[in-house]
Scaffold this motif. Sequence first.
Motif, short mmCIF file in Angstrom:
data_model
loop_
_atom_site.label_atom_id
_atom_site.label_comp_id
_atom_site.label_asym_id
_atom_site.label_seq_id
_atom_site.Cartn_x
_atom_site.Cartn_y
_atom_site.Cartn_z
N THR A 88 0.82 -1.22 0.00
CA THR A 88 0.00 0.00 0.00
C THR A 88 0.85 1.27 0.00
N PRO A 103 -9.41 -0.94 -10.78
CA PRO A 103 -9.77 -1.51 -9.48
C PRO A 103 -9.43 -2.99 -9.32
N GLY A 104 -9.33 -3.72 -10.41
CA GLY A 104 -9.02 -5.15 -10.31
C GLY A 104 -7.70 -5.40 -9.62
N LYS A 106 -6.15 -3.39 -7.39
CA LYS A 106 -6.27 -3.07 -5.96
C LYS A 106 -6.96 -4.19 -5.20
N GLN A 107 -7.98 -4.76 -5.80
CA GLN A 107 -8.69 -5.86 -5.14
C GLN A 107 -7.79 -7.06 -4.97
N GLU A 108 -7.01 -7.40 -6.01
CA GLU A 108 -6.12 -8.56 -5.90
C GLU A 108 -5.06 -8.35 -4.83
N LEU A 110 -5.18 -6.30 -2.14
CA LEU A 110 -5.73 -6.17 -0.79
C LEU A 110 -6.44 -7.43 -0.31
N ASN A 111 -7.09 -8.14 -1.21
CA ASN A 111 -7.93 -9.27 -0.79
C ASN A 111 -7.28 -10.63 -0.98
N GLU A 112 -6.35 -10.74 -1.94
CA GLU A 112 -5.77 -12.05 -2.22
C GLU A 112 -4.31 -12.16 -1.80
N LYS A 114 -2.17 -9.50 -0.21
CA LYS A 114 -2.12 -8.87 1.11
C LYS A 114 -0.72 -8.51 1.62
N THR A 124 1.23 -10.25 -10.35
CA THR A 124 -0.21 -10.09 -10.58
C THR A 124 -0.43 -9.85 -12.07
N TYR A 127 -4.00 -6.13 -15.78
CA TYR A 127 -5.32 -5.53 -15.90
C TYR A 127 -5.38 -4.53 -17.04
#
Length: 288
Positions: A88, A103-104, A106-108, A110-112, A114, A124, A127
């Motif tokens: 971050t 946004p894809g 950021k989601q990966e 933060l959520n996957e 980390k 990653t 996108y």
Amino acid sequence: MRFVSDSYTEHFDPIIISPVPITALQRWGRKDDLHLKPTDYSSLEVPRHRSSPFPCSDSINNRFIIWEGDISLVQADAITNTTDETLTEKNIISDRILSRAGPGLKQELLNEIKECKTGEVLVTNGYNLPAKYIIHTVGPIYCDRYKTAAETTLHSCYRNILCKAKEVGIKSIAVCVVSTVQRNFPPDVGAHIALRTIRRFLEQYKSETIVLCLEPHERGIFEVIAPLYFPRDKLEESSALWQLPKDIGGVFGEPQIHERQIRIIHNPQHSVMIGSEYRSSFTYQKKI
């Protein structure tokens, strides 16, 4: 022809800008890019090196590019992102990549994913970026007390980026400067580590192309140091014998710590290094 991206502002403007293909960027091997004639030191005292540890090689120079511009616009198989362990960190490079990727990403993150440990890398998807992949890494924080550890870890960042790219089958990769000002790394030390690590990788592998993407404040120091590791003619190669540091790194460009008498042991747990000689990395331990 030089392609320079839009300048960065604190509030990122999501304007649509054309991707920059690698084929449009000038290779380091182009002799007409020699801005300054190298100094001839042959009449001075004995050089630091008797023979060139980094001889002039057109085949290597033609697979290496130094470019001042926005890494998020480079149309390569992969680009790199320098961040912190929580993925971050707010810096110019990360902000551009995250904003353009959408946004894809950021989601990966933060959520996957980390988390990413210092010196390691994670991959990653790209996108909405022109690049297919993004290789994320976390550079070390520099301080004089832990100078050796910081330099070794910075080398690991670059080496792991390049070896992960090779592992994934990537042929072209845009690499940013990992040793950011935020991490207090001396620019000259970081430049030497980055350039010699890239040089050793290109010596070992013959089909990859690497673009070193710079911010305007980074360009000057890299243009001065790059000819030491990527000489473009015999005069640059000869001048480097006086200008290269005594520590020119090991077989992979890693810092050599002679005074600590380190030895290398096999570490089968590591999965980043590839090939029969790279499938395990190495852990430095002090001799007893």
